[in-house]
Design a protein around this motif. Structure first.
Motif, PDB file in Angstrom:
ATOM      1  N   UNK A 114       0.816  -1.462  -0.090  1.00  0.00           N
ATOM      2  CA  UNK A 114       0.035   0.097   0.024  1.00  0.00           C
ATOM      3  C   UNK A 114       0.875   1.062   0.077  1.00  0.00           C
ATOM      4  N   UNK A 115       0.210   2.355   0.005  1.00  0.00           N
ATOM      5  CA  UNK A 115       0.995   3.606   0.101  1.00  0.00           C
ATOM      6  C   UNK A 115       1.409   3.835   1.382  1.00  0.00           C
ATOM      7  N   UNK A 116       2.629   4.393   1.559  1.00  0.00           N
ATOM      8  CA  UNK A 116       3.215   4.343   2.990  1.00  0.00           C
ATOM      9  C   UNK A 116       2.774   5.642   3.548  1.00  0.00           C
ATOM     10  N   UNK A 117       2.434   6.894   2.802  1.00  0.00           N
ATOM     11  CA  UNK A 117       1.768   7.969   3.764  1.00  0.00           C
ATOM     12  C   UNK A 117       0.882   8.877   2.767  1.00  0.00           C
ATOM     13  N   UNK A 118       0.197   9.967   3.005  1.00  0.00           N
ATOM     14  CA  UNK A 118      -0.279  10.659   2.444  1.00  0.00           C
ATOM     15  C   UNK A 118       0.034  11.343   1.206  1.00  0.00           C
ATOM     16  N   UNK A 119       1.544  11.534   1.448  1.00  0.00           N
ATOM     17  CA  UNK A 119       2.311  12.319   0.023  1.00  0.00           C
ATOM     18  C   UNK A 119       2.132  11.356  -0.873  1.00  0.00           C
ATOM     19  N   UNK A 120       2.371   9.928  -0.681  1.00  0.00           N
ATOM     20  CA  UNK A 120       2.307   9.005  -1.854  1.00  0.00           C
ATOM     21  C   UNK A 120       0.978   8.824  -2.626  1.00  0.00           C
ATOM     22  N   UNK A 121      -0.102   8.904  -1.675  1.00  0.00           N
ATOM     23  CA  UNK A 121      -1.383   8.914  -2.036  1.00  0.00           C
ATOM     24  C   UNK A 121      -1.819  10.114  -2.957  1.00  0.00           C
ATOM     25  N   UNK A 122      -1.508  11.247  -2.536  1.00  0.00           N
ATOM     26  CA  UNK A 122      -1.623  12.476  -3.136  1.00  0.00           C
ATOM     27  C   UNK A 122      -1.228  12.327  -4.621  1.00  0.00           C
ATOM     28  N   UNK A 123       0.196  11.854  -4.643  1.00  0.00           N
ATOM     29  CA  UNK A 123       1.180  12.019  -5.737  1.00  0.00           C
ATOM     30  C   UNK A 123       0.365  10.890  -6.757  1.00  0.00           C
ATOM     31  N   UNK A 124      -0.166   9.830  -6.380  1.00  0.00           N
ATOM     32  CA  UNK A 124      -0.937   8.865  -7.196  1.00  0.00           C
ATOM     33  C   UNK A 124      -2.280   9.289  -7.842  1.00  0.00           C
ATOM     34  N   UNK A 125      -2.824   9.836  -6.887  1.00  0.00           N
ATOM     35  CA  UNK A 125      -4.260  10.571  -7.199  1.00  0.00           C
ATOM     36  C   UNK A 125      -3.793  11.700  -8.210  1.00  0.00           C
ATOM     37  N   UNK A 126      -2.873  12.545  -7.993  1.00  0.00           N
ATOM     38  CA  UNK A 126      -2.855  13.497  -8.972  1.00  0.00           C
ATOM     39  C   UNK A 126      -2.386  13.201 -10.370  1.00  0.00           C
ATOM     40  N   UNK A 127      -1.620  12.089 -10.377  1.00  0.00           N
ATOM     41  CA  UNK A 127      -1.298  11.603 -11.740  1.00  0.00           C
ATOM     42  C   UNK A 127      -2.472  11.107 -12.753  1.00  0.00           C
ATOM     43  N   UNK A 128      -3.611  10.612 -11.844  1.00  0.00           N
ATOM     44  CA  UNK A 128      -4.515  10.160 -12.690  1.00  0.00           C
ATOM     45  C   UNK A 128      -5.340  11.371 -13.262  1.00  0.00           C
ATOM     46  N   UNK A 129      -5.144  12.475 -12.743  1.00  0.00           N
ATOM     47  CA  UNK A 129      -5.849  13.798 -13.653  1.00  0.00           C
ATOM     48  C   UNK A 129      -7.128  13.700 -13.340  1.00  0.00           C
ATOM     49  N   UNK A 130      -7.706  12.979 -12.489  1.00  0.00           N
ATOM     50  CA  UNK A 130      -9.361  12.859 -12.072  1.00  0.00           C
ATOM     51  C   UNK A 130      -9.923  13.674 -11.128  1.00  0.00           C
ATOM     52  N   UNK A 131      -9.098  14.257 -10.435  1.00  0.00           N
ATOM     53  CA  UNK A 131      -9.557  14.651  -9.094  1.00  0.00           C
ATOM     54  C   UNK A 131      -9.011  16.033  -8.554  1.00  0.00           C
ATOM     55  N   UNK A 132      -9.988  16.943  -7.824  1.00  0.00           N
ATOM     56  CA  UNK A 132      -9.322  17.846  -6.858  1.00  0.00           C
ATOM     57  C   UNK A 132      -9.172  17.080  -5.545  1.00  0.00           C
ATOM     58  N   UNK A 133      -8.058  17.630  -5.213  1.00  0.00           N
ATOM     59  CA  UNK A 133      -7.389  16.902  -3.908  1.00  0.00           C
ATOM     60  C   UNK A 133      -7.290  17.727  -2.802  1.00  0.00           C
ATOM     61  N   UNK A 134      -7.927  17.260  -1.711  1.00  0.00           N
ATOM     62  CA  UNK A 134      -7.896  18.175  -0.491  1.00  0.00           C
ATOM     63  C   UNK A 134      -7.094  17.203   0.595  1.00  0.00           C
ATOM     64  N   UNK A 135      -6.266  17.879   1.266  1.00  0.00           N
ATOM     65  CA  UNK A 135      -5.465  17.198   2.208  1.00  0.00           C
ATOM     66  C   UNK A 135      -5.743  17.636   3.630  1.00  0.00           C
ATOM     67  N   UNK A 136      -5.366  17.031   4.877  1.00  0.00           N
ATOM     68  CA  UNK A 136      -5.582  17.461   6.252  1.00  0.00           C
ATOM     69  C   UNK A 136      -4.323  18.421   6.493  1.00  0.00           C
ATOM     70  N   UNK A 137      -4.529  19.099   7.592  1.00  0.00           N
ATOM     71  CA  UNK A 137      -3.506  20.108   8.067  1.00  0.00           C
ATOM     72  C   UNK A 137      -3.740  20.106   9.800  1.00  0.00           C
ATOM     73  N   UNK A 138      -2.419  20.609  10.288  1.00  0.00           N
ATOM     74  CA  UNK A 138      -2.395  20.548  11.573  1.00  0.00           C
ATOM     75  C   UNK A 138      -2.038  21.790  12.163  1.00  0.00           C
ATOM     76  N   UNK A 139      -2.918  22.658  12.651  1.00  0.00           N
ATOM     77  CA  UNK A 139      -2.655  24.201  13.159  1.00  0.00           C
ATOM     78  C   UNK A 139      -1.644  23.809  14.607  1.00  0.00           C
TER      79      UNK A 139
END
Length: 285
Positions: A114-139
């Motif tokens: 599987x994907x090791x972390x969210x960065x890898x997941x984002x990169x793979x989703x972005x490569x499909x060109x099918x999505x707007x991608x939102x991620x989590x952030x921690x103030x």
């Protein structure tokens, strides 16, 4: 000018919970949110329920729905198959998260394939060109943050990997978000960062949840609820949430993301107080 808004829901596990979700969506949809998101259970436990909720909300209420997707307990192929199933159903927004460890497991461990972390997941989703991608952030520091500033660095990696925007963990003081926003800008992050807003329906429950998440519960907040009669807690919660949102808007925040916990009344009342208008006349009567 009233801010743009969005809402988070979670998928139901019981019949009663299903009724509560649909009532929540029915009540909040007339506020015309820019999008709504549907969460994923820890360990992927609500994977199918999330899919059903996402597609049903989009089909029956005409809302723009963002599906949560995590790296937990799935291969890369399985995860991307789920994403493509969403895209085929017309869902074009993903909230991409690493995800929490399954219940009873102390720390997140990637699936061997599987994907090791969210960065890898984002990169793979972005490569499909099918999505707007939102991620989590921690103030405030994530419980696993290795050093001060790690959360800003990690967010920048996700944005650089292809994420379009971020949604923060909830917080109780505007300055918590504003300091984080300034640090992100200094680090070169230009993507929108949406503050996550949690109206406090049950203070003791929220306090326990916040402590588990590593979020600071200010002493003044505890004192306000402890000194207020319980039958006045709802009015206090609306006022405090309105004041938090107003301060953020005054500081240039244009988008607010509400964690509804599938209990819509406080979120609706805060939005109406902020000047949003509902297309349902009964909500503003």
């Amino acid at each position: 000018m009233a801010p743009r808004i969005s809402f988070e829901f979670f998928p139901p596990k019981t019949l009663d919970a299903s009724f509560r979700l649909w009532e929540t969506v029915r009540m909040l949809a007339p506020l015309e949110p820019g999008f709504c998101s549907v969460t994923y259970g820890a360990g992927g436990t609500t994977r199918q329920l999330t899919h059903e909720a996402v597609t049903t909300i989009g089909r029956n209420f005409g809302l723009n729905v963002a599906a949560h997707l995590t790296c937990v307990d799935a291969t890369r192929t399985e995860t991307l198959e789920i994403a493509n199933t969403y895209a085929d159903a017309g869902v074009t927004e993903i909230v991409a998260l690493r995800g929490d460890a399954p219940k009873g497991v102390e720390r997140f461990t990637p699936h061997p394939e599987g994907f090791a972390d969210s960065v890898e997941l984002v990169k793979a989703l972005a490569a499909t060109g099918r999505f707007q991608i939102r991620v989590g952030a921690y103030p405030e520091p994530h419980p696993e943050a290795g050093h001060p500033g790690a959360d800003v660095e990690w967010l920048k990696r996700k944005i650089d990997a292809g994420a379009n925007s971020a949604i923060t963990q909830f917080f109780f003081e505007a300055d918590t978000f504003l300091r984080f926003r300034d640090a992100c800008a200094k680090a070169g992050i230009t993507a929108p960062i949406l503050p996550g807003i949690l109206p406090i329906e049950n203070f003791e429950g929220v306090r326990r949840f916040a402590l588990r998440c590593g979020q600071t519960v200010p002493d003044w907040l505890s004192a306000r609820f402890e000194s207020t009669e319980k039958d006045r807690h709802e009015a206090l919660a609306i006022r405090l949430c309105y004041e938090l949102c107003t301060r953020l808007v005054d500081e240039g925040v244009e988008d607010l993301h509400f964690y509804t916990l599938n209990r819509p009344h406080l979120s609706r009342d805060v939005c109406l107080a902020l000047g949003l208008r509902s297309t349902n006349e009964r909500d503003v009567a």
